[in-house]
Design a protein around this motif. Structure first.
Motif, PDB file in Angstrom:
ATOM      1  N   TYR A   1       0.700  -1.151  -0.228  1.00  0.00           N
ATOM      2  CA  TYR A   1      -0.324  -0.159   0.265  1.00  0.00           C
ATOM      3  C   TYR A   1       0.995   0.916  -0.003  1.00  0.00           C
ATOM      4  CZ  TYR A   1      -3.022   3.547   1.765  1.00  0.00           C
ATOM      5  OH  TYR A   1      -4.050   4.807   1.000  1.00  0.00           O
ATOM      6  N   ASN A   2       0.660   1.845  -1.102  1.00  0.00           N
ATOM      7  CA  ASN A   2       1.635   3.348  -1.142  1.00  0.00           C
ATOM      8  C   ASN A   2       3.086   3.142  -0.471  1.00  0.00           C
ATOM      9  OD1 ASN A   2      -0.999   4.673  -2.476  1.00  0.00           O
ATOM     10  ND2 ASN A   2      -1.271   5.295   0.045  1.00  0.00           N
TER      11      ASN A   2
ATOM     12  N   SER B   1      -3.580   1.376  -4.071  1.00  0.00           N
ATOM     13  CA  SER B   1      -2.408   2.336  -3.216  1.00  0.00           C
ATOM     14  C   SER B   1      -3.123   3.421  -4.570  1.00  0.00           C
ATOM     15  CB  SER B   1      -1.935   2.101  -3.902  1.00  0.00           C
ATOM     16  OG  SER B   1      -0.746   1.118  -3.973  1.00  0.00           O
TER      17      SER B   1
END
Length: 240
Positions: free
Chosen positions: A13-14, A46
């Motif tokens: 995520y990111n 993301s």
């Protein structure tokens, strides 16, 4: 146990800044007994360039055995792991964070107790052995040790690092466990549930830890610690 392939589950995520680096590190690992690698990336919706970086890497490395899945909405690390675990086809699977806090070169340390027929599950402990360990947050360390202590009270295990990312399982075992926690509650939930598998053999090995600061992208916070306590009680003290 004969292990022909391991599945490496990477929830992301990111993580645009590090995802390609960790994929390269995973690719560079030479596993014992020429064990094959299957990389399963699950992007938890993301909002940065994580997906673009992953697709760029896959296009540049067509021979790499990489599967990519994207969650429709951001539902948390645990939910991403549920997806990755369900897709795994290896004899064993290991969880790999998308940052650079853990060293894939240590997969073999996790594998040996399983390959040699001693273990069904292996946890990589940041608090045992003489491996490198970045000096960072005092209260995070106290929190991790407290959560491990509390978890051990209800599981009757003597783990030193319940919250570790590096957990390796025989795939058939974890795929037969019904998991519910969608965020960082995954760690105490899976620990509680595997502790109740009949005749389960759980080992720990020392691993390195190259922790990062919040400025460098660390995401877990005190709220996740509170949730972990809740999950320890829910799946330990008050389990049905």
């Amino acid at each position: 146990m004969t292990v022909q392939k391991i599945s490496i589950i990477i929830p992301a995520y990111n993580e645009a800044a590090t995802i390609c680096q960790i994929l390269t590190k995973v690719q560079e690992v030479i596993l014992i007994q020429n064990i094959e690698k299957e990389i399963i990336i699950v992007d938890d919706c993301s909002t940065d360039a994580t997906e673009a970086k992953i697709r760029q890497y896959m296009n540049a490395n067509p021979s790499a055995n990489i599967q990519f899945f994207k969650q429709k909405v951001n539902t948390g690390k645990g939910a991403a792991l549920h997806t990755g675990i369900s897709k795994a086809t290896g004899d064993c699977l290991v969880i790999q964070d998308a940052d650079l806090e853990y060293d894939p070169q240590e997969y073999n340390d996790l594998l040996r107790p399983i390959v040699n027929g001693y273990a069904d599950v292996v946890y990589g402990s940041r608090f045992m052995g003489n491996n490198p360990h970045r000096v960072l947050f005092f209260w995070h360390t106290i929190g991790n040790k407290f959560l491990t202590f509390l978890s051990n009270m209800f599981t009757n295990l003597n783990l030193t690092d319940m919250e570790t990312c590096y957990k390796m399982f025989k795939t058939a075992i974890i795929q037969n466990i019904k998991l519910k926690e969608k965020r960082f509650g995954f760690e105490p939930e899976i620990t509680a549930k595997i502790s109740r598998v009949p005749k389960i053999r759980i080992y720990e090995v020392g691993i390195s830890y190259y922790g990062r600061t919040y400025e460098e992208g660390k995401k877990i916070n005190w709220k996740d610690g509170v949730r972990a306590i809740y999950c320890i009680l829910k799946y330990g003290a008050f389990r049905s």
